[in-house]
Design an enzyme around this catalytic site. Structure first.
Site, PDB file in Angstrom:
ATOM      1  N   ASP A   1      55.468 -14.284  42.323  1.00  0.00           N
ATOM      2  CA  ASP A   1      55.966 -13.300  43.288  1.00  0.00           C
ATOM      3  C   ASP A   1      57.393 -13.688  43.647  1.00  0.00           C
ATOM      4  O   ASP A   1      57.786 -14.849  43.517  1.00  0.00           O
ATOM      5  CB  ASP A   1      55.083 -13.297  44.551  1.00  0.00           C
ATOM      6  CG  ASP A   1      55.301 -12.055  45.409  1.00  0.00           C
ATOM      7  OD1 ASP A   1      54.425 -11.179  45.435  1.00  0.00           O
ATOM      8  OD2 ASP A   1      56.367 -11.966  46.053  1.00  0.00           O
TER       9      ASP A   1
ATOM     10  N   ASN B   1      60.343  -0.399  42.344  1.00  0.00           N
ATOM     11  CA  ASN B   1      59.626  -0.926  41.184  1.00  0.00           C
ATOM     12  C   ASN B   1      60.414  -0.804  39.884  1.00  0.00           C
ATOM     13  O   ASN B   1      60.210  -1.572  38.948  1.00  0.00           O
ATOM     14  CB  ASN B   1      58.241  -0.259  41.057  1.00  0.00           C
ATOM     15  CG  ASN B   1      57.229  -0.940  41.964  1.00  0.00           C
ATOM     16  OD1 ASN B   1      57.458  -2.077  42.394  1.00  0.00           O
ATOM     17  ND2 ASN B   1      56.123  -0.274  42.247  1.00  0.00           N
TER      18      ASN B   1
ATOM     19  N   ILE C   1      49.301  -2.085  37.937  1.00  0.00           N
ATOM     20  CA  ILE C   1      48.739  -1.388  39.099  1.00  0.00           C
ATOM     21  C   ILE C   1      49.857  -0.710  39.886  1.00  0.00           C
ATOM     22  O   ILE C   1      49.632   0.286  40.561  1.00  0.00           O
ATOM     23  CB  ILE C   1      48.007  -2.392  40.028  1.00  0.00           C
ATOM     24  CG1 ILE C   1      46.903  -3.151  39.279  1.00  0.00           C
ATOM     25  CG2 ILE C   1      47.434  -1.688  41.244  1.00  0.00           C
ATOM     26  CD1 ILE C   1      46.237  -4.270  40.103  1.00  0.00           C
TER      27      ILE C   1
ATOM     28  N   ARG D   1      36.651   7.247  43.494  1.00  0.00           N
ATOM     29  CA  ARG D   1      36.553   7.940  44.788  1.00  0.00           C
ATOM     30  C   ARG D   1      35.757   9.239  44.683  1.00  0.00           C
ATOM     31  O   ARG D   1      35.008   9.596  45.584  1.00  0.00           O
ATOM     32  CB  ARG D   1      37.952   8.195  45.344  1.00  0.00           C
ATOM     33  CG  ARG D   1      38.562   6.905  45.844  1.00  0.00           C
ATOM     34  CD  ARG D   1      39.934   7.124  46.454  1.00  0.00           C
ATOM     35  NE  ARG D   1      40.367   5.875  47.082  1.00  0.00           N
ATOM     36  CZ  ARG D   1      41.595   5.619  47.481  1.00  0.00           C
ATOM     37  NH1 ARG D   1      42.543   6.538  47.337  1.00  0.00           N
ATOM     38  NH2 ARG D   1      41.898   4.466  48.038  1.00  0.00           N
TER      39      ARG D   1
ATOM     40  N   HIS E   1      48.462   9.314  38.509  1.00  0.00           N
ATOM     41  CA  HIS E   1      47.883   8.658  39.681  1.00  0.00           C
ATOM     42  C   HIS E   1      48.793   9.045  40.839  1.00  0.00           C
ATOM     43  O   HIS E   1      49.669   8.285  41.260  1.00  0.00           O
ATOM     44  CB  HIS E   1      47.825   7.139  39.481  1.00  0.00           C
ATOM     45  CG  HIS E   1      47.337   6.402  40.693  1.00  0.00           C
ATOM     46  ND1 HIS E   1      46.129   6.653  41.288  1.00  0.00           N
ATOM     47  CD2 HIS E   1      47.895   5.405  41.432  1.00  0.00           C
ATOM     48  CE1 HIS E   1      45.966   5.850  42.332  1.00  0.00           C
ATOM     49  NE2 HIS E   1      47.027   5.091  42.443  1.00  0.00           N
TER      50      HIS E   1
END
Lengths: 301, 301, 301, 301
Positions: free
Chosen positions: C28, C91, C114, C147, C171
């Protein structure tokens, strides 16, 4: 766990090694065998992250259990006759002996029967324990379905878990794959049969051949059937509402027979009625008829 | 997994049902048995959350494996003789056949031997595969230690996992519980022996009796020993540096013998030398001497 | 694991607590956070049955890993904008920084992304790492599908695991439930919609509302998405050939987009082309078009 | 699960993702947070092999639960004060509100408290719920002990699981490592301190520094403490008779304090009295005295 042959012992081991059961009652007519399994399991606990209390030969302890799994049988009879009905006489007597003891214990949970002929023995358990029909069911064609999933999955290079659909009918010769219900990664198998040159008979043969390989090479089957039984037991314990093909009472056909149903804390929560082809409907009726005859032929005491 | 008798098959099942192995190679002299286990395991995969690829009878595939577990044996011999050394002749020949094939595959991982007499067979595997000593070890007294943990835990109402200490020496008659190393919930057992009226002989008898019950009731032991082997295999795979009593080479005694060691990705990472009593030191020497004699008596080809 | 926000940390914890990873590399930009997670995870290992080695901030260590999971993101941006595209700029820069380091490490495994907007970021990772398309995919609509399974399962009292079918597309906002693919216990949902008064819009609203409840109550989502990512990682590690809706390259549409595919050791083993309705086909095209535009709009360095 | 901050939510996730709980009741003063966690967990179930029913904000449902875990707290207070006692006032009020509701539900299982200051809050829960002392205990120094296991294990290259011994006293500043109880692979640490140049102060500093790194990098700790709580809950559920250092009532010292005890289905089955050094005995008394003062200082309503 009632009946500690190869299947029963494997179920017990699985419940212990995966830490599923906090307390396990082991019962068998052969006390030496029960004590042997008890010690073999107890010796494992020092090496596991979980703990399971193991009690033996105590019908009274069933009162507080959530699930009974019965795997009573006599493998020697099958080995001679090569037919699941070879065990009927043996298991008829076994149920006559065991069911009243379960009843006397005050057990009011869910009874899952593995013993063969599965549909008849399950129905007989229900009759003699007097438990409501939803609380008594059999593993039925759950294993047979797994075998078709394996055979089709292997052929297509697909995870068996991605094969949908069910084997219906007797857990025995009159069962059939309801191909109209079978899907591969969500696609009806009929849509892809041409592309992948799927030969249904070949697949059924492959599925059956697997069972025969197992029987031929080790004389009994234990791992897959135990895995099926444990999955059903977990579905009851966690009220999972799992859809699975099991041996349960079909009101229209008036008998226990393998069909998809929803398994939860009450045992069978509901039935799943898929649209079968006309041929399949006929096969289901014939299979049910066959089970009914065998059931009617029991020598009730 | 080499050798698919009761123990080997249970190890394979455990690796599959717990999702530990992504790929499993099954090898046995009885090809029918191997195929039977392969199918019985493959049929389970549709009912598990994990997947394992199962390959059979392929020594070449061992090249890329991390761990080989060998559970070769001939239970019939033991059943006749009631002695683990009954299997020596059989396993001597087995190792002579198997070890060169392992060597030829280019395998350079860790070999864990379960086969009996465990210490001698393990040493022989090391000699014939030519693998470094740290990469070949046996389950040794890991099971025997679990049995004492069970016996003492049961007596005191304590989780066997909270019993420390080890059984040393041969996985056989000359083994001994090193009571000076045993702790209960962190307390040396000597401190509490009076309060709890601990009778060491009685406990050793109870521990042995458990093994005898198992043998008497089922003719073999499988669940606890398989659990031990799987725990060791996981320790290698995850480089866990687990302290466990296993059969490994003792430089001072010049032989493989059961003693605590640290198990990690290189197999034996180091030995654990606990201070034993004088009596225990003597017992360890005698036991080692006995193993050495048996090992020297092998009919090398 | 690259990116240790709520999602990344939960993925790491899951891999440790379930004993899935033997070795874990945590990376990270915030070194304090990485070390914090490393210690919080290491402190857990004494209480688990398994062991995991945890390495931090070491891109070189990626060379030998089988799977990279990237969960890079900046939750603060979303919280302000309430839109997954709020994170794109952040990102975009992150991938420009990370991808060359992955490439330099010699990594040749499977990269699962992800980070959001998932489809665009995944495509960008593939471009900048230069890995083959099958080796880079995103979690895409795997969570969205879960979901809908939850919403429909709850409505019908059915285990979500027994709901089949997929959410397709981005998504993000342009995704859609392909109702023509949805099954309930093996029955096409269309067959039972009348009996159970299924209102598709209501279900989609319920599914979305769940996401909104989560965001509203805790400001981010972590458990379900981490569970999805871990399931995909396990499918790669075990070569499971799992069918799952993920973000992968659609050759016909010329872009990464959420669609069912088979996940195995090579990442995407193949695509699953289900027969969609004409409406759904159109929705998929629009969604793909939207993703393509966003991807083309990246400020390539 | 009462209290759904970082720790409580992680405990809930662990119980779900590992399939430990069949039914889970989530309670928190922040209803939005509870519903968020409920949905985030429910969305995960379609991707797990197990099922868990999740109920929210229902004290009445506690009647039939086996275990309550309380992780009530106010992290903001700690972050400002850097002291576990910063939370006392907040948790004092919380217990005054929660305990009567637990009592009213008819709950008669085991209550495990994580909330800080752990010893005082646990004692207060016991007083206000009126449950027997054995049925209420705290995680106490179980985490602190894990941290010393980690620090010593890392230094020596030993699996933390092979480090024995306990941290005693307050889960706070006055705690101490009872080095006289610590073993490494079964050897008293005193025996090897010279060989391995073990510096006790350095290890305690390392152990504490780990906690500080976690707090510094993420502002709270969750994974290790949740893992500890789950292990204790499983020990109760399976009646494991696990030896663990927890906060429980010490009759000689007249207060709750961290000490080894046996955890089983009745909560604390018995205490484990290890022979401490004179110095350690004094440290335990001081620590207990400190806890008692804080407990006596509570503003009882």
């Amino acid at each position: 766990m009632i009946g500690l042959g190869h299947v029963g012992a494997t179920v017990a081991y699985t419940l212990v090694t995966k830490g599923i059961a906090d307390e396990l009652v082991l019962i068998d007519t052969n006390s030496d065998k029960v004590v042997a399994e008890q010690y073999d399991l107890m010796d494992a606990i020092a090496r596991l992250d979980t703990s399971t209390k193991i009690v033996v030969q105590d019908y009274a302890a069933l009162k507080d259990t959530d699930v009974i799994i019965s795997a009573v049988g006599n493998i020697n009879v099958i080995q001679q006759d090569g037919d699941r009905f070879g065990e009927l006489k043996f298991n008829e007597a076994a149920v006559q002996e065991i069911a009243p003891k379960i009843k006397a214990s005050g057990f009011n949970g869910v009874l899952i029967n593995i013993g063969n002929p599965c549909d008849v023995v399950t129905a007989y358990y229900q009759e003699l324990t007097g438990l409501p029909r939803n609380q008594v069911f059999g593993t039925g064609t759950f294993l047979d379905t797994a075998r078709i999933q394996r055979a089709l999955g292997n052929k297509l290079g697909v995870d068996p878990k991605n094969i949908g659909g069910y084997v219906y009918g007797e857990h025995g010769e009159s069962q059939f794959v309801a191909w109209s219900t079978v899907t591969v990664n969500g696609r009806p198998v009929g849509e892809i049969e041409a592309d992948y040159r799927i030969n249904y008979e070949e697949l059924e043969t492959d599925s059956r051949r697997g069972g025969w390989y197992i029987f031929n090479g080790k004389g009994y089957t234990c791992y897959a059937i135990a895995t099926c039984a444990v999955k059903l037991a977990r579905a009851v314990l966690a009220d999972a509402h799992l859809a699975a093909p099991v041996s349960t009472y079909h009101p229209g056909l008036g008998t226990y027979v393998g069909q998809p149903a929803i398994v939860g804390k009450n045992g069978i929560e509901s039935l799943v009625f898929l649209k079968l082809s006309e041929l399949e409907d006929g096969q289901l009726k014939s299979s049910a008829e066959f089970i009914k005859q065998k059931f009617d032929g029991l020598n009730r005491p």
